[in-house]
Design a protein around this motif. Structure first.
Motif, mmCIF file in Angstrom:
data_model
loop_
_atom_site.group_PDB
_atom_site.id
_atom_site.type_symbol
_atom_site.label_atom_id
_atom_site.label_comp_id
_atom_site.label_asym_id
_atom_site.label_seq_id
_atom_site.Cartn_x
_atom_site.Cartn_y
_atom_site.Cartn_z
ATOM 1 N N SER A 6 -5.709 -72.537 -62.364
ATOM 2 C CA SER A 6 -6.442 -73.799 -62.450
ATOM 3 C C SER A 6 -7.814 -73.478 -63.006
ATOM 4 C CB SER A 6 -6.533 -74.422 -61.055
ATOM 5 O OG SER A 6 -7.307 -75.595 -61.108
ATOM 6 N N THR A 7 -8.067 -73.895 -64.259
ATOM 7 C CA THR A 7 -9.187 -73.324 -64.998
ATOM 8 C C THR A 7 -10.475 -74.145 -64.972
ATOM 9 O OG1 THR A 7 -8.133 -74.238 -66.965
ATOM 10 C CG2 THR A 7 -7.853 -71.886 -66.578
ATOM 11 N N ALA A 8 -10.398 -75.406 -64.574
ATOM 12 C CA ALA A 8 -11.636 -76.202 -64.537
ATOM 13 C C ALA A 8 -11.588 -77.199 -63.391
ATOM 14 C CB ALA A 8 -11.857 -76.938 -65.857
ATOM 15 N N THR A 41 -3.803 -72.155 -72.080
ATOM 16 C CA THR A 41 -4.265 -71.152 -73.040
ATOM 17 C C THR A 41 -4.908 -71.756 -74.282
ATOM 18 O OG1 THR A 41 -2.647 -69.537 -72.283
ATOM 19 C CG2 THR A 41 -3.472 -69.255 -74.511
ATOM 20 N N GLY A 42 -5.987 -71.106 -74.728
ATOM 21 C CA GLY A 42 -6.648 -71.465 -75.973
ATOM 22 C C GLY A 42 -6.778 -70.233 -76.841
ATOM 23 N N ASN A 43 -7.777 -69.414 -76.511
ATOM 24 C CA ASN A 43 -8.041 -68.217 -77.307
ATOM 25 C C ASN A 43 -7.221 -67.011 -76.852
ATOM 26 O OD1 ASN A 43 -9.382 -67.478 -79.600
ATOM 27 N ND2 ASN A 43 -11.424 -67.629 -78.710
ATOM 28 N N PHE A 44 -6.346 -67.209 -75.887
ATOM 29 C CA PHE A 44 -5.428 -66.184 -75.396
ATOM 30 C C PHE A 44 -6.125 -65.076 -74.607
ATOM 31 C CE2 PHE A 44 -1.716 -63.262 -75.669
ATOM 32 C CZ PHE A 44 -0.699 -64.176 -75.475
ATOM 33 N N GLY A 45 -7.358 -65.340 -74.133
ATOM 34 C CA GLY A 45 -8.072 -64.316 -73.372
ATOM 35 C C GLY A 45 -7.612 -64.245 -71.923
ATOM 36 N N ASP A 46 -7.538 -65.411 -71.277
ATOM 37 C CA ASP A 46 -7.198 -65.466 -69.866
ATOM 38 C C ASP A 46 -5.790 -64.911 -69.637
ATOM 39 O OD1 ASP A 46 -7.728 -66.056 -67.256
ATOM 40 O OD2 ASP A 46 -7.427 -68.216 -67.429
ATOM 41 N N ILE A 47 -4.841 -65.356 -70.412
ATOM 42 C CA ILE A 47 -3.457 -64.910 -70.212
ATOM 43 C C ILE A 47 -3.306 -63.427 -70.575
ATOM 44 C CG2 ILE A 47 -2.583 -65.603 -72.504
ATOM 45 C CD1 ILE A 47 -0.015 -66.557 -71.050
ATOM 46 N N GLY A 74 -16.421 -75.681 -75.539
ATOM 47 C CA GLY A 74 -16.983 -76.478 -74.449
ATOM 48 C C GLY A 74 -17.419 -75.647 -73.263
ATOM 49 N N ASP A 75 -16.484 -74.949 -72.638
ATOM 50 C CA ASP A 75 -16.803 -74.290 -71.375
ATOM 51 C C ASP A 75 -17.499 -72.935 -71.538
ATOM 52 O OD1 ASP A 75 -15.798 -76.339 -69.832
ATOM 53 O OD2 ASP A 75 -13.765 -75.540 -69.873
ATOM 54 N N THR A 76 -17.146 -72.175 -72.561
ATOM 55 C CA THR A 76 -17.778 -70.880 -72.759
ATOM 56 C C THR A 76 -19.279 -71.026 -72.948
ATOM 57 O OG1 THR A 76 -15.821 -70.052 -73.884
ATOM 58 C CG2 THR A 76 -17.836 -68.809 -74.202
ATOM 59 N N ALA A 105 -15.926 -73.774 -64.372
ATOM 60 C CA ALA A 105 -14.749 -73.399 -65.163
ATOM 61 C C ALA A 105 -14.507 -71.902 -64.964
ATOM 62 C CB ALA A 105 -14.951 -73.702 -66.647
ATOM 63 N N PHE A 106 -13.282 -71.453 -65.282
ATOM 64 C CA PHE A 106 -12.925 -70.056 -64.975
ATOM 65 C C PHE A 106 -13.780 -69.055 -65.747
ATOM 66 C CE2 PHE A 106 -10.835 -67.725 -68.392
ATOM 67 C CZ PHE A 106 -10.628 -68.701 -69.346
ATOM 68 N N LYS A 107 -14.423 -69.504 -66.812
ATOM 69 C CA LYS A 107 -15.186 -68.570 -67.642
ATOM 70 C C LYS A 107 -16.362 -67.942 -66.894
ATOM 71 C CE LYS A 107 -13.627 -70.395 -72.014
ATOM 72 N NZ LYS A 107 -12.724 -71.465 -71.532
ATOM 73 N N ASP A 108 -16.747 -68.555 -65.773
ATOM 74 C CA ASP A 108 -17.800 -67.953 -64.953
ATOM 75 C C ASP A 108 -17.419 -66.565 -64.459
ATOM 76 O OD1 ASP A 108 -19.670 -70.026 -65.068
ATOM 77 O OD2 ASP A 108 -18.745 -71.094 -63.389
#
Ligand SMILES: *Cc1c(COP(=O)(O)O)cnc(C)c1O
Length: 482
Positions: free
Chosen positions: A415-417, A262-268, A140-142, A106-109
């Motif tokens: 593409s995040t996951a 978007t979820g927590n608005f960090g990536d955007i 989930g991913d974090t 996932a992109f969180k890496d």
């Protein structure tokens, strides 16, 4: 570069301090007091690690360049299989920035493989010798990305809290099979907001800090409220733009749009920083699932979290309180007093409304839309049928929203996951009855599409489960103190 709090204009700290502390006092978030300027011409041919070093050097000014060089090289080299920032064309004008080639898919890496190194170095910069205990609330991913980044590091412990039954089977197994002596994983009854609120409460609880201080332990956060989580994500916006320019897909200097699930608005928000640094970005399109509180906010200026929480097939976006929006509000309003007021309204009444000027500034930079699970599934089917492109459920939401928000500019969808993180839903979207087990579904997905499942996911099958504890949100405090 100094950092200030979104809720207190007096405070100024170094980058190292912002990263060690995680959260500013009174639950404020640390933000840079300026945007360093990008040198697009000098940066456009750099490798991913070299570019990361340049971007980070503008923000992390109390870190040595030698350290940043070594940290970015060791993070973004082989761990991403040579595919850091990989951008691919679906059809004329539509591109995918694939952010899931790292170890946990996932992109969180991108952030969480680097941030542990930033934290250890920050402690070194500040001469700190205490143990850092990291608390993570995850949808989930974090959780897995943080566990993978921090496991086995000296002077660091990590506890992860995920919503019980709120993640995919693969996501859960990725977490509960994590190796390492310094890790703990808890399932929390309730949804992600319950877990996140519980963890935030622990951070705000002075009695917790005091008790831990007596044991020479200090709390920190790996959630995207930590500046160290956000800053590495700025890099791939630049990198994707440079690749499209190189391939002649965009004329040098012309803007592109990005659409971000978007979820927590960090990536955007990282995209907003890239734009402020000088990257030619038209609109940042905020894509939500049925939990569309951000869509309503960006369209109307009223943030209203008093609504039903839906569990969707894009669980990492199942969020009603998007923490990083606070940083955007600070940057566009320029007022910590206003931000503190809105956040107080949110805490007390569940909603707030920004002034017209603030809303106008947001709408200059952002557009928004949402897609239901059914629309997302249809999008997975369409992208596969028309473009031979297989995407996961989160990315599908963004593709769907991107269509309704297209301008004349090229559109890059983040593409995040990996689709193999959510194999049952992806398979069902392609019209195949999904087997009960995620692993059987992975195999079926490969058979159907010819795409290969990432090895780290295949290998989960059969790993020993180390963590089975389920707790109530009120018990997060005790778990944090153990
Ligand atoms: C975390 C996550 C998101 C949302 O990212 P935010 O930075 O929280 O907005 C989207 N997609 C996937 C797959 C994620 O893991």
């Amino acid at each position: 570069m100094k950092y200030q709090s979104t809720r207190d204009s007096q405070l100024r700290v170094s980058a190292s301090e912002a990263i060690v502390r995680g959260l500013a006092p009174q639950s404020g978030l640390f933000v840079p007091e300026a945007f360093p300027k990008a040198d697009l011409d000098a940066w456009k041919h750099l490798s991913y690690p070299e570019l990361a070093q340049k971007v980070l050097a503008g923000y992390l000014t109390d870190y040595s360049l030698d350290f940043l060089k070594q940290a970015t090289e060791s993070t973004y080299g082989s761990a991403f299989g040579g595919k850091a920032g990989f951008t691919t064309r679906l059809h004329e004008g539509l591109y995918a920035l694939e952010l899931w080639h790292g170890p946990t898919c996932a992109f969180k890496d991108y952030a969480l493989q680097l941030m542990p190194k930033l934290l250890v170095e920050a402690k070194h910069n500040l001469g700190r010798t205490e143990t850092t205990r990291i608390l993570v609330a995850t949808s989930g991913d974090t959780g897995k990305a943080a566990l993978a980044g921090y496991a086995g590091l000296d002077g660091i412990e990590i506890s992860v809290f995920y919503p019980n039954a709120g993640t995919s089977e693969i996501q859960r197994l990725q977490m509960v099979t994590q190796q390492g002596d310094n890790v703990q994983v808890y399932a929390v009854e309730g949804n992600f907001d319950d877990a996140q609120t519980g963890v935030k409460r622990v951070f705000a609880d002075a009695s917790v800090a005091e008790e831990l201080e007596n044991r020479n332990i200090r709390l920190s956060s790996a959630n995207s409220i930590n500046w160290g989580r956000l800053v590495p994500q700025i890099v791939y916006y630049f990198y994707a733009y440079f690749r499209l320019a190189e391939q002649g897909e965009v004329a040098w200097g012309e803007p592109v749009d990005f659409c971000v699930p978007t979820g927590n608005f960090g990536d955007i928000l990282a995209g907003y920083y890239a734009k402020q640094m000088g990257l030619p970005v038209g609109k940042l399109v905020c894509a939500s699932n049925k939990n569309n509180v951000l869509t309503d906010f960006i369209r109307t200026g009223t943030y209203d979290a008093r609504r039903t929480f839906y569990k969707t097939t894009s669980p990492s976006m199942d969020i009603l309180i998007s923490s990083n929006l606070e940083r955007l509000l600070f940057h566009v309003s320029g007022s910590s007093e206003k931000v503190a007021g809105w956040m107080q309204d949110l805490a007390q009444t569940g909603m707030y409304t920004v002034d017209a000027e603030t809303l106008a500034r947001i709408q200059e930079n952002f557009a928004a839309g949402f897609a239901s699970d059914e629309e997302g599934a249809a999008e997975i089917q369409t992208r596969f049928a028309e473009d031979c492109y297989l995407c996961d459920t989160h990315t599908a939401v963004a593709f769907r929203v991107a269509e309704s928000c297209r301008s004349a500019a090229p559109m890059i969808v983040l593409s995040t996951a990996s689709p193999f993180k959510f194999p049952r839903d992806v398979l069902a979207a392609l019209g195949t009855q999904a087997p009960e087990s995620d692993f059987a579904a992975m195999a079926a997905l490969t058979e159907k599409t010819g795409a290969e499942a990432p090895r780290s996911l295949q290998e989960l099958n059969g790993l020993p489960v180390r963590f089975t504890t389920v707790i109530q949100p009120e018990e997060i405090r005790a778990a944090a103190l153990r």
